[in-house]
Design an enzyme around this catalytic site. Sequence first.
Site, PDB file in Angstrom:
ATOM      1  N   ASP A 201       0.822  -1.200   0.000  1.00  0.00           N
ATOM      2  CA  ASP A 201       0.000   0.000   0.000  1.00  0.00           C
ATOM      3  C   ASP A 201       0.870   1.270   0.000  1.00  0.00           C
ATOM      4  OD1 ASP A 201      -2.803   0.932   0.325  1.00  0.00           O
ATOM      5  OD2 ASP A 201      -2.039   1.829   2.174  1.00  0.00           O
ATOM      6  N   HIS A 322     -10.018  -1.148  -6.287  1.00  0.00           N
ATOM      7  CA  HIS A 322     -11.000  -0.720  -5.285  1.00  0.00           C
ATOM      8  C   HIS A 322     -10.983   0.786  -5.021  1.00  0.00           C
ATOM      9  CE1 HIS A 322      -7.193  -1.010  -3.299  1.00  0.00           C
ATOM     10  NE2 HIS A 322      -7.660  -0.389  -2.245  1.00  0.00           N
ATOM     11  N   ASP A 323     -10.128   1.525  -5.725  1.00  0.00           N
ATOM     12  CA  ASP A 323     -10.018   2.966  -5.480  1.00  0.00           C
ATOM     13  C   ASP A 323     -10.532   3.829  -6.626  1.00  0.00           C
ATOM     14  OD1 ASP A 323      -8.819   2.750  -2.946  1.00  0.00           O
ATOM     15  OD2 ASP A 323      -6.822   2.505  -3.827  1.00  0.00           O
TER      16      ASP A 323
HETATM   17  C1  GLC Z   1      -4.255   2.977  -0.771  1.00  0.00           C
HETATM   18  C2  GLC Z   1      -5.421   2.033  -0.791  1.00  0.00           C
HETATM   19  C3  GLC Z   1      -6.635   2.788  -0.413  1.00  0.00           C
HETATM   20  C4  GLC Z   1      -6.447   3.310   0.997  1.00  0.00           C
HETATM   21  C5  GLC Z   1      -5.183   4.145   1.102  1.00  0.00           C
HETATM   22  C6  GLC Z   1      -4.793   4.405   2.525  1.00  0.00           C
HETATM   23  O1  GLC Z   1      -4.367   3.979  -1.713  1.00  0.00           O
HETATM   24  O2  GLC Z   1      -5.520   1.417  -2.051  1.00  0.00           O
HETATM   25  O3  GLC Z   1      -7.797   2.010  -0.493  1.00  0.00           O
HETATM   26  O4  GLC Z   1      -7.547   4.082   1.375  1.00  0.00           O
HETATM   27  O5  GLC Z   1      -4.098   3.495   0.516  1.00  0.00           O
HETATM   28  O6  GLC Z   1      -4.311   3.236   3.126  1.00  0.00           O
END
Ligand code: GLC
Length: 532
Positions: A201, A322-323
Site C-alpha cells: 500500500d 478498489h479505489d
Molecule cells: C491505498 C489504498 C486505499 C487506501 C489508502 C490508505 O491507496 O488502495 O484504499 O484508502 O491506501 O491506506
Amino acid sequence: MSERLWWQDGVVYQIYPRSFMDSNSDGVGDLEGIRQRLDHLAWLGIDAVWLSPISPSPMADFGYDVADYCDVEPLFGDLAGFDRLQDEARQRGIRLILDWVPNHTSDQHAWFQESRSGRSSPKRDWYVWRNPKPDGSPPNNWQSVFGGGAWEWDEASGQSYLHSFLKEQPDLDWRNPEVVEAMHDVLRFWLDRGVGGFRIDVIHKIAKDPELRDNPLHESGHPGYLGQRHVHDENHPDTQEYLRGIRRVLNEYDARMTVGEVFIVDPKVAASYYVNGEGLHLAFNFAFLRAPWSADTFREETEAFEAALPGGCWPDLVLSNHDVPRHASRYDDPVLGEARARVAATMLLTLRGTPFLYYGEEIGMRNVAIPDDQILDPVGIHIHPAVGRDGERTPMQWSGGNGAGFSDETPWLPIGPDSDERNVEAQRDDPASLLCLYRDLLALRRTTPALHRGDYRSLDAPEDVFAFERRADASRVLVALNFSGGERRVKLGASTVRGGLRTVHGTPLPERTDEIHLAPSEAAVLVVDALD
Ligand code: GLC
C-alpha cells in the site's frame, strides 16, 4: 530468456474481501466465503488472488487501518481459516497475495496506543510526533490525502502526530530502524505461512523529508492536498533504500513477489521503484486508470511504461481496482458499452505484463450509485460524495434474486441494480458472455507463450485501432483492437491465421492477416506462424 516465474507468466485477481462472498450471513464477505467460491476462480483460470487487507481493523478505512498485522480480522475469520483457504487455493494452483500496509497503522494498533501514552514511551519515535510551531500552528503544511491537514493534535501528550490519510491512520516513522525491523518481521510472518507475496500500500509515502520541510505550493492554487507539490512527503530518494531492504526479506524465500502501489502516474517514477531489479518485483502502472477510451492513448501509455522500465524488469496492467470507478463504467456507452468491455478485456490480457483483474470485471460489473445517506467510504464522507469509492466495492453478483448469491442478509453496500441479468450464473453457460470471453482469453494466454511471456512490438494500424505483435521464439500473435464506433479494415502482413479469437462472438476468424475486418469496437487476437 531468463528463468520465468509464476507472477510474470500468471494473472492476478484482486478480491475486496468484504464484498466477495458472505458465508455467515452478516452482510459482509469473509475468508470462508472466498474458499467456497474458489471453484469459480479455478474455472476462470487465474493464477493468484490478491486479498485487500484481512487483518484486524476498526475499519475506519475498511481494513487499510491495521490494528494487528499478524492476525485475521474476526469479521473475516481467523488464522486457521486463512490456512485452510490458502491450502485449498494451492490445490487449485492459486497463490495468495496479501495487502501489506507499511505507511501507517490504525490508531488502535498496540504500537500507537503505546506511542501516544506519553513523550517518554519507548515507542514514541515509532510514529512521527512533533511540537506545534511557536504560534500554535501545525508543524508543517502537509495535507492529508483524505482532506484537511496531515497533523492531529494530541492534548494529553502535548504534541501532534502525522497522518497522511485519516487521523485514525497515524504514519509510522520508517527512519526508525526498529520500525523497519518490525515491518520486515510482518512480511516474514506471512511468508513463513506460505503466501506468494504482497501488494504494498502507498509505498511512495513511506520515506519523508527528515526535516519535514513544507511542500511548495502548486501553481494551480488548488486548496489542500492537490494544491501542493509533494516533494517532501512523497517519493523521497530514501525510499530506494527501504525498497532494497524489503527485497532482501523477500529474497530469503523462494519465488515470492511484491507489487507496489505507487500512486504517481509518471511512468519514470513508477519504474524507479523496481530499483533496477533490487526493489519491487512490480510497480503498478496506473496510467490505464486515467486513460480515455482512445487507441492512441493506450498505445502511448503502454510504450511510455515499456521505455521507462529498467532492463530485465517486467510490466503490469491494471484497468480497475478498489479505489477508482470500474472501467466498464468509465468506458460505458449506451450502444457500445458491452463491446468496449470486451475490447478492454482483450487488451488487458494480451499486452506484455502481469494483468491484475478486479473481482466482478469478468462479468462487466458497473459502478453502483450509492445514495448520499448510505455512503460509508471516508473519501466520500470527507472529500466529496462523487469521489467516494463505495460504488466500485459493491457485492459480487453471483446469481439473480435477493442478495445476488452474495449474502442472505442485507449486504454492507447495496447490490447493483442489474444483478438479476448481470451475474456469474447467467453468464457461465453462455459462450457469448463476457465471462466466457475472459475465460477464453485466459486459456489462450496460458497456452500461448507469445501472450504470457513474449516481446511487444507496436504495428501500424488505421485510425482508432491499436495493433501490436507479441512474440516468444516460435510463438507469435497479432492483436488488433478497434476503439472506434465504426468498422475498420486492418492489414497486418500476410500470415496464415492458425487460431485465436475475436470479440464479436460467432464471427469466424479471418484466414489470413492481410485483410481483417473489425466490427465497431471489436478486437481480434490472431495466432500466426513465427516465420511468415
Ligand atoms: C491505498 C489504498 C486505499 C487506501 C489508502 C490508505 O491507496 O488502495 O484504499 O484508502 O491506501 O491506506
